[in-house]
Design a protein around this motif. Structure first.
Motif, PDB file in Angstrom:
ATOM      1  N   ARG A  19       1.062  -1.085  -0.221  1.00  0.00           N
ATOM      2  CA  ARG A  19       0.003   0.104  -0.024  1.00  0.00           C
ATOM      3  C   ARG A  19       1.016   1.211   0.001  1.00  0.00           C
ATOM      4  O   ARG A  19       0.738   2.335  -0.838  1.00  0.00           O
ATOM      5  CB  ARG A  19      -0.997  -0.082   1.218  1.00  0.00           C
ATOM      6  CG  ARG A  19      -2.137  -0.917   1.079  1.00  0.00           C
ATOM      7  CD  ARG A  19      -3.184  -0.642   2.115  1.00  0.00           C
ATOM      8  NE  ARG A  19      -3.917  -1.668   2.057  1.00  0.00           N
ATOM      9  CZ  ARG A  19      -4.304  -2.508   3.133  1.00  0.00           C
ATOM     10  NH1 ARG A  19      -3.181  -2.520   4.021  1.00  0.00           N
ATOM     11  NH2 ARG A  19      -5.028  -3.456   3.003  1.00  0.00           N
ATOM     12  N   ASN A  20       1.795   1.289   0.827  1.00  0.00           N
ATOM     13  CA  ASN A  20       2.785   2.539   0.828  1.00  0.00           C
ATOM     14  C   ASN A  20       3.407   2.618  -0.613  1.00  0.00           C
ATOM     15  O   ASN A  20       3.622   3.794  -0.810  1.00  0.00           O
ATOM     16  CB  ASN A  20       3.854   2.174   1.904  1.00  0.00           C
ATOM     17  CG  ASN A  20       3.276   2.463   3.310  1.00  0.00           C
ATOM     18  OD1 ASN A  20       2.341   3.036   3.791  1.00  0.00           O
ATOM     19  ND2 ASN A  20       3.836   1.883   4.451  1.00  0.00           N
ATOM     20  N   TRP A  21       3.995   1.525  -0.967  1.00  0.00           N
ATOM     21  CA  TRP A  21       4.731   1.665  -2.310  1.00  0.00           C
ATOM     22  C   TRP A  21       3.605   2.239  -3.248  1.00  0.00           C
ATOM     23  O   TRP A  21       3.908   2.943  -4.257  1.00  0.00           O
ATOM     24  CB  TRP A  21       5.079   0.250  -2.859  1.00  0.00           C
ATOM     25  CG  TRP A  21       5.745   0.262  -4.276  1.00  0.00           C
ATOM     26  CD1 TRP A  21       6.952   0.753  -4.493  1.00  0.00           C
ATOM     27  CD2 TRP A  21       5.038  -0.069  -5.391  1.00  0.00           C
ATOM     28  NE1 TRP A  21       7.197   0.677  -5.904  1.00  0.00           N
ATOM     29  CE2 TRP A  21       6.270   0.314  -6.481  1.00  0.00           C
ATOM     30  CE3 TRP A  21       3.981  -0.427  -5.655  1.00  0.00           C
ATOM     31  CZ2 TRP A  21       5.922  -0.045  -7.628  1.00  0.00           C
ATOM     32  CZ3 TRP A  21       3.794  -0.628  -6.982  1.00  0.00           C
ATOM     33  CH2 TRP A  21       4.800  -0.368  -8.186  1.00  0.00           C
ATOM     34  N   THR A  22       2.475   1.580  -3.462  1.00  0.00           N
ATOM     35  CA  THR A  22       1.232   1.842  -4.375  1.00  0.00           C
ATOM     36  C   THR A  22       1.209   3.783  -4.293  1.00  0.00           C
ATOM     37  O   THR A  22       0.759   4.246  -5.202  1.00  0.00           O
ATOM     38  CB  THR A  22      -0.041   1.231  -4.409  1.00  0.00           C
ATOM     39  OG1 THR A  22       0.431  -0.036  -4.374  1.00  0.00           O
ATOM     40  CG2 THR A  22      -1.008   1.514  -5.399  1.00  0.00           C
ATOM     41  N   LYS A  23       0.853   3.909  -3.162  1.00  0.00           N
ATOM     42  CA  LYS A  23       0.586   5.355  -2.936  1.00  0.00           C
ATOM     43  C   LYS A  23       1.640   6.424  -3.386  1.00  0.00           C
ATOM     44  O   LYS A  23       1.660   7.413  -3.914  1.00  0.00           O
ATOM     45  CB  LYS A  23       0.329   5.621  -1.151  1.00  0.00           C
ATOM     46  CG  LYS A  23       0.168   7.173  -0.848  1.00  0.00           C
ATOM     47  CD  LYS A  23      -0.248   7.168   0.610  1.00  0.00           C
ATOM     48  CE  LYS A  23      -0.414   8.761   0.782  1.00  0.00           C
ATOM     49  NZ  LYS A  23       0.596   9.759   0.237  1.00  0.00           N
ATOM     50  N   ASP A  24       2.932   6.114  -3.184  1.00  0.00           N
ATOM     51  CA  ASP A  24       4.042   6.590  -3.551  1.00  0.00           C
ATOM     52  C   ASP A  24       4.095   6.752  -5.193  1.00  0.00           C
ATOM     53  O   ASP A  24       4.528   7.762  -5.716  1.00  0.00           O
ATOM     54  CB  ASP A  24       5.398   6.029  -2.891  1.00  0.00           C
ATOM     55  CG  ASP A  24       5.477   6.376  -1.543  1.00  0.00           C
ATOM     56  OD1 ASP A  24       5.076   7.093  -1.076  1.00  0.00           O
ATOM     57  OD2 ASP A  24       6.384   5.612  -0.896  1.00  0.00           O
ATOM     58  N   ALA A  25       3.948   5.599  -5.668  1.00  0.00           N
ATOM     59  CA  ALA A  25       3.913   5.440  -7.033  1.00  0.00           C
ATOM     60  C   ALA A  25       2.840   6.322  -7.811  1.00  0.00           C
ATOM     61  O   ALA A  25       3.090   7.090  -8.691  1.00  0.00           O
ATOM     62  CB  ALA A  25       3.904   4.219  -7.616  1.00  0.00           C
ATOM     63  N   LEU A  26       1.563   6.339  -7.073  1.00  0.00           N
ATOM     64  CA  LEU A  26       0.533   7.161  -7.639  1.00  0.00           C
ATOM     65  C   LEU A  26       0.875   8.653  -7.328  1.00  0.00           C
ATOM     66  O   LEU A  26       0.576   9.322  -8.452  1.00  0.00           O
ATOM     67  CB  LEU A  26      -0.653   6.636  -6.843  1.00  0.00           C
ATOM     68  CG  LEU A  26      -2.037   7.194  -7.214  1.00  0.00           C
ATOM     69  CD1 LEU A  26      -2.405   6.583  -8.902  1.00  0.00           C
ATOM     70  CD2 LEU A  26      -3.071   6.407  -6.633  1.00  0.00           C
ATOM     71  N   ASP A  27       1.462   8.765  -6.381  1.00  0.00           N
ATOM     72  CA  ASP A  27       1.516  10.161  -6.114  1.00  0.00           C
ATOM     73  C   ASP A  27       2.867  10.859  -7.127  1.00  0.00           C
ATOM     74  O   ASP A  27       2.401  12.140  -7.784  1.00  0.00           O
ATOM     75  CB  ASP A  27       2.436  10.656  -4.633  1.00  0.00           C
ATOM     76  CG  ASP A  27       1.354  10.468  -3.545  1.00  0.00           C
ATOM     77  OD1 ASP A  27      -0.024  10.541  -3.982  1.00  0.00           O
ATOM     78  OD2 ASP A  27       1.746  10.366  -2.567  1.00  0.00           O
TER      79      ASP A  27
END
Length: 93
Positions: A19-27
């Motif tokens: 989830r953290n990685w996905t949020k960073d990538a989406l940002d």
């Protein structure tokens, strides 16, 4: 020293990291979209006809939120939005 977690907590720890990685990538993707939209508006403003300068300055962008993703729309504001088609396609004789 590494953090120790039990085998039962492994699934939730992996989910949290994904989830953290996905949020960073989406940002990062949303930031790149915004930069590209700004660049597109600037390019349209600099290459548009400048008889009165109103048409060139009316290029703008709008953010549209879709779930966690932010999309960028580039468009011509009123009252000059009608000119876009005519300038690109011309009049039919």
């Amino acid at each position: 020293m590494a953090n120790k977690i039990s085998l039962n907590e492994l699934t939730s720890a992996i989910e949290k990291e994904v989830r953290n990685w996905t949020k960073d990538a989406l940002d990062d993707v949303n930031s790149i979209k915004e930069d590209i939209a700004k660049e597109g508006v600037n390019q349209l403003r600099s290459t548009s006809p400048v008889r009165t300068a109103e048409y060139a300055t009316n290029w703008t962008r709008k953010k549209i939120k879709v779930g966690n993703e932010t999309n960028q729309i580039i468009y011509q504001k009123a009252p000059t939005y009608r000119l876009t088609h005519l300038l690109e396609k011309g009049h039919v004789d």
